[in-house]
Structure formats: C-alpha cells, structure tokens
Scaffold this active site. Structure first.
Site, PDB file in Angstrom:
ATOM      1  N   SER A 164       1.413   2.468   1.920  1.00  0.00           N
ATOM      2  CA  SER A 164       1.351   3.541   0.934  1.00  0.00           C
ATOM      3  C   SER A 164       1.122   4.850   1.673  1.00  0.00           C
ATOM      4  O   SER A 164       1.008   4.867   2.899  1.00  0.00           O
ATOM      5  CB  SER A 164       0.199   3.290  -0.042  1.00  0.00           C
ATOM      6  OG  SER A 164      -1.019   3.526   0.646  1.00  0.00           O
ATOM      7  N   LYS A 165       1.013   5.903   0.896  1.00  0.00           N
ATOM      8  CA  LYS A 165       0.843   7.227   1.506  1.00  0.00           C
ATOM      9  C   LYS A 165      -0.390   7.287   2.405  1.00  0.00           C
ATOM     10  O   LYS A 165      -0.460   8.079   3.331  1.00  0.00           O
ATOM     11  CB  LYS A 165       0.723   8.287   0.410  1.00  0.00           C
ATOM     12  CG  LYS A 165       2.076   8.623  -0.174  1.00  0.00           C
ATOM     13  CD  LYS A 165       2.030   9.923  -0.938  1.00  0.00           C
ATOM     14  CE  LYS A 165       3.345  10.135  -1.672  1.00  0.00           C
ATOM     15  NZ  LYS A 165       3.173  10.445  -3.063  1.00  0.00           N
ATOM     16  N   ARG A 166      -1.361   6.438   2.088  1.00  0.00           N
ATOM     17  CA  ARG A 166      -2.577   6.418   2.913  1.00  0.00           C
ATOM     18  C   ARG A 166      -2.268   6.146   4.387  1.00  0.00           C
ATOM     19  O   ARG A 166      -3.023   6.504   5.266  1.00  0.00           O
ATOM     20  CB  ARG A 166      -3.520   5.307   2.429  1.00  0.00           C
ATOM     21  CG  ARG A 166      -4.468   5.709   1.335  1.00  0.00           C
ATOM     22  CD  ARG A 166      -5.390   4.561   1.001  1.00  0.00           C
ATOM     23  NE  ARG A 166      -4.641   3.334   0.729  1.00  0.00           N
ATOM     24  CZ  ARG A 166      -4.770   2.219   1.427  1.00  0.00           C
ATOM     25  NH1 ARG A 166      -5.592   2.148   2.436  1.00  0.00           N
ATOM     26  NH2 ARG A 166      -4.067   1.146   1.104  1.00  0.00           N
ATOM     27  N   HIS A 167      -1.177   5.456   4.619  1.00  0.00           N
ATOM     28  CA  HIS A 167      -0.837   5.106   5.997  1.00  0.00           C
ATOM     29  C   HIS A 167      -0.042   6.197   6.695  1.00  0.00           C
ATOM     30  O   HIS A 167       0.494   5.987   7.768  1.00  0.00           O
ATOM     31  CB  HIS A 167      -0.035   3.799   6.018  1.00  0.00           C
ATOM     32  CG  HIS A 167      -0.804   2.636   5.491  1.00  0.00           C
ATOM     33  ND1 HIS A 167      -0.601   2.112   4.240  1.00  0.00           N
ATOM     34  CD2 HIS A 167      -1.813   1.926   6.043  1.00  0.00           C
ATOM     35  CE1 HIS A 167      -1.441   1.120   4.051  1.00  0.00           C
ATOM     36  NE2 HIS A 167      -2.184   0.982   5.118  1.00  0.00           N
ATOM     37  N   GLY A 168       0.046   7.357   6.063  1.00  0.00           N
ATOM     38  CA  GLY A 168       0.834   8.433   6.663  1.00  0.00           C
ATOM     39  C   GLY A 168       2.164   8.511   5.947  1.00  0.00           C
ATOM     40  O   GLY A 168       2.285   8.079   4.807  1.00  0.00           O
TER      41      GLY A 168
END
Ligand code: GLU
Length: 497
Positions: free
Chosen positions: A252-256
C-alpha cells in the site's frame, strides 16, 4: 486449449494504475498472448462518485507506455462495446429484469436506515450481518404501494447451495451459499453493483478466463451463482496471490510509491517494470531474470504462478532498471533521457542539430553504467552545460585550494594547451593525464582530484578522460584556469608553487 482465449482487464478509473493492477493486467496479457488469445480493456466506472475523467486517459496512457496492448475495448473499440460500464446501463437492467421474471431476483424497498438497523441488530447478537430477506416475498399490492414512496433496488435471491470454485491457480474452494445473504444487483439509482455488472459484461464479452487479484475470491461465489441463474457458461477463474511490501503486509502507499506515475517520473524503463512485475508471482523455472515481454509470453502458463504472496522490493526493481539502462544502445538511451535532460533547460528538439545530439549522446553514455534511474541524469551531468562551473562544492574547493591542487592544475593547463584538437579523444586524453601525473609526482589521486574538481565542481563523477573529451579543449582549459584563479585568490602565499 480448444476455445479462443479471451481475457479482460477491468480497472476502475480512479487515477494512475498501481503496481497491483499492472501486475494483474500483465498476467492477463501474458496468458492471452501465450495462447494466441484476445485481451479486452473494460472500464468499470459504475461507481460514479469515484470516477475521474482524466483517469480514463491515464489508464490508456500508462498501459501503452508499458508496451502492453489490447485487442478490443476502451479506446480501440470492438464487437462487444461499449466498453465503459456507465454506457451499458440498459443492458444490466435487461438482465436484472430477466432474473426478476424468473423469480431469481426481486425488488427491495428497504431504506439505508432500515438496512443499518438490521445490520446493528445482527452484530448485537454476535452474528455476521446479512440481508434479512424482508422484501423477498412482497405481494403485488405491497410493491404497488411502496413504489409510490421510493425507487427500489433489485436483489438477487441467493440459492441455498454450496458453490465450488475450481480455481486454476488455487485449486478447489467451496463456499456455503447459506452464509451469503441476498445481495443487491441493481441499486435504486439505476446503476448495477460490481458483482452483477462484471458477470453481465464478462458473459456478453465472451470472456473465457478471469485472472484477477485474490481479494476478489469472496466475490466469486456470488458471480458463479449469477452465471447459473442467468443460464450463462461460467468462465474459468484464476486468482493471483497478493503483493506484499517488504514488511510482509499488503502493498500500500505506506510502503512508498505504488503508483506507476511515480516510476515513470523517476525514470524507470517500462521494460524493467514489466520484467520485474512478471516475476512477482511467476517464474520461468530456471535462473533467468532479464526477459522481454515476448520471451515471457512464450513461456507464461498459470501453473507456474505462485499460490503464495510475493514481495514488492523496490531494490530489486532498481536492479532490473539499472540492467535495462545499461543494455540501451546510445540512441535509445538519449531518446529516453531527453525528457530528463530537458530539466536542465536542454532543448529536446535535436532534429536540426546533429552535433549537439552526438554530444548529448556521449554525455548520457558516460553515466549509463552508474545510474539506477533516468531522473538521476540531470544532476549527474549538469556540469557539462554552460561555459563555466558555477560553483565548486565544499570538498571540490578543498582539492583546488591547496598547494598540490594548484600545481596539478598548472601542469594540467600547460600539458593540455599543447594538445592538437585532432588528438582530443578519450584515449589520447588519458595518455596526457598520465604525463601530468608524472610531472607533478604526488601520486595519481592527488593530481586527478583537483582536476576533476576544477572541471566539474565535484569530487565524484564519470571517468575524467570522458568528461574532458566532451567538454572539449577550450572549455576544459577555461575551467581549469577559473579554478586556478579562484585558488590563487585565497592562496597568495602558497610556498610550493
Ligand atoms: N474493477 C475491479 C477491480 O479493479 C475488477 C475486478 C475483476 O477483475 O473482476 O478490482
């Protein structure tokens, strides 16, 4: 396979494609190409509030940029269009009415508030919330009365039976129909729900294989029930395991960055992206890594697709990207680097200027082996542009402003001023640099560092003879002079000159 393979990619137009969507499209594409089948692009835009106009074009543009084509569908047309769900509303209504007439669907007048109440009551009893079936058996009178008050939705009457999904990738998965409540197929606003539209479209478009993310597994029994109720052939399903981030949670966006737009702007090559993504869940079964789309398609079968999740590792993608950058021939490298060079104010219209094109080509080739992304190019090569080095960075200045630096630059100017223009190529330059090193006699590094610092303003960069060749004699000597002057200004009392 006897029947003609037909697959589809069905994104919602919510912005640029994401890594996960692209992998889904890629697997469909590879599968279809392997079996000489057809690929359809359909846009699932029934969720009107989320659809954005530009997003339609972004999908097409992203896929084309990746080098992935489709035979039929949005933007190319075909026999089974239109290929935007929002333009197929009459069709869904027709199918829904067919189900009503057969008794497999019914009008539901429940309001959102009533449904919410039901939900809360189920939860309070510790049960899984589902539709109670309140409108299942309305009489014609009930319907006539309620129709005056509000527009109904249409619900599918879920049969109480076990549905078995025979998934090509994951094997047999049984579902208990009694755990599924009657679900809405047409909302009261006239739009179909995902599960219904997808079945109508896949059937109408004669899709044979549905390859998609495994987050849709729970939808599949509903879809199979609908196929059966409509008397339509059930396509084959293959659910691909999800992509995880490096911390093993769903990507997800959390991973960049997960959006393709990021990777395009950062200068990843489409070939590197598709090669890497094909390997997220598929393997050729040997140690090969660098493989083009056609080569992968020739070998792509679903039995080599993993049942377990794969991990998106940006460092692996970087590795693939640098391999593809290294493999570019100079003309291609320049073409793909130009949009990035333009950030330095370099003109990208080089048709008329063959000499400048050759110079730029040499510049990008010089850094070809050291970059991971094309977006690194402007910074790596900025010192080539302009007559002078506008600024020496801190460590460059240190190499210039000391007695050895001054001596090295003095000798450098002396030796290089004497070189004939015809001799100004990297090989000869290397020999002349050796002469300078021999004359100064303090070791190679202490001679070359001040020269590099003077010519580029930095202490790191591409090989010096290449830099000097591209700068040309005049500019090289001018820059060396400028640096020397700068050094002398601060260094009046140098004793070892
Ligand atoms: N629009 C759905 C998605 O993007 C399509 C799912 C499917 O392939 O059935 O997830």
């Amino acid at each position: 396979m006897e029947e003609k393979v037909r697959v589809r990619f069905a994104p919602a137009p919510t912005g640029h494609l994401h890594i996960g969507n692209i992998r889904t499209f890629l697997f469909n594409w590879l599968f279809a190409r392997h079996y000489n089948g057809e690929v359809i692009l359909r846009i699932e835009d029934t969720d009107v509030t989320r659809s954005q106009d530009e997003a339609y074009d972004a999908i097409v543009d992203d896929l084309r940029w990746l080098g992935l084509d489709w035979d039929e569908g949005y933007s190319v047309g075909g026999l089974y269009g239109p290929y935007r769900q929002s333009e197929r509303l009459d069709l869904y209504r027709k199918y829904a009415e067919d189900l009503i007439s057969k008794g497999d669907a019914y009008l539901c007048f429940c309001t959102p508030e009533e449904l919410e109440e039901e939900r809360t009551a189920y939860l309070a009893k510790g049960r899984m919330p589902r539709y109670s079936g309140k409108c299942r058996n309305l009489t014609a009178d009930d319907i006539a009365r309620l129709s005056k008050e509000r527009t109904p939705a249409i619900r599918f009457r879920v049969p109480r039976e076990t549905i078995v999904l025979n998934d090509i990738i994951r094997g047999e998965i049984p579902f208990d129909g009694s755990g599924i409540g009657d679900f809405v197929i047409m909302r009261s606003d006239g739009f179909p729900t995902y599960n219904f539209a997808v079945v109508v479209d896949d059937a109408e478009m004669k899709v044979t294989h549905i390859i998609r993310a495994d987050e849709h597994i729970s939808n599949t029994p509903r879809q199979i029930m609908l196929y059966k109720a409509l008397g339509l052939p059930v396509p084959k399903f293959g659910h691909v395991a999800m992509i995880l981030g490096t911390d093993k949670t769903k990507l997800s966006k959390r991973h960049g960055a997960t959006s393709l737009s990021y990777y395009r702007e950062a200068g990843y090559l489409p070939e590197a992206i598709v090669n890497y993504l094909a390997f997220l869940g598929w393997t050729p079964g040997d140690t090969r890594e660098i493989m083009g789309l056609q080569e992968i398609a020739a070998e792509f079968t679903l039995d080599r697709v993993s049942k377990s999740p794969s991990m998106f590792d940006p460092k692996r993608l970087d590795w693939f990207n640098s391999q593809y950058i290294r493999a570019c021939d100079p003309d291609k490298l320049l073409d793909i680097a130009l949009p990035f060079l333009s950030r330095l104010g370099v003109s990208t219209d080089l048709h008329a200027d063959i000499e400048e094109r050759e110079r730029l080509k040499k510049i990008v080739v010089l850094v070809q082996d050291s970059i991971t992304r094309l977006s690194e190019i402007p910074d790596e090569v900025s010192f080539f542009f302009g007559d002078t080095v506008k600024q020496w960075d801190g460590s460059a200045e240190k190499w210039i402003k000391n007695p050895t630096g001054e001596r090295a630059l003095g000798e450098f100017i002396d030796v290089f001023s004497g070189i004939e223009d015809a001799e100004f190529d990297a090989e000869q330059i290397q020999a002349y640099l050796k002469t300078v090193i021999d004359r100064v006699q303090v070791g190679t590094r202490k001679v070359l560092m001040p020269i590099r610092a003077a010519l580029t303003g930095r202490t790191k960069g591409p090989e010096l003879q290449g830099v000097i060749e591209i700068l040309g004699k005049e500019r090289t000597i001018k820059r060396a002079h400028d640096a020397l002057q700068e050094a002398r200004r601060d260094y009046h009392d140098a004793t070892d000159l």
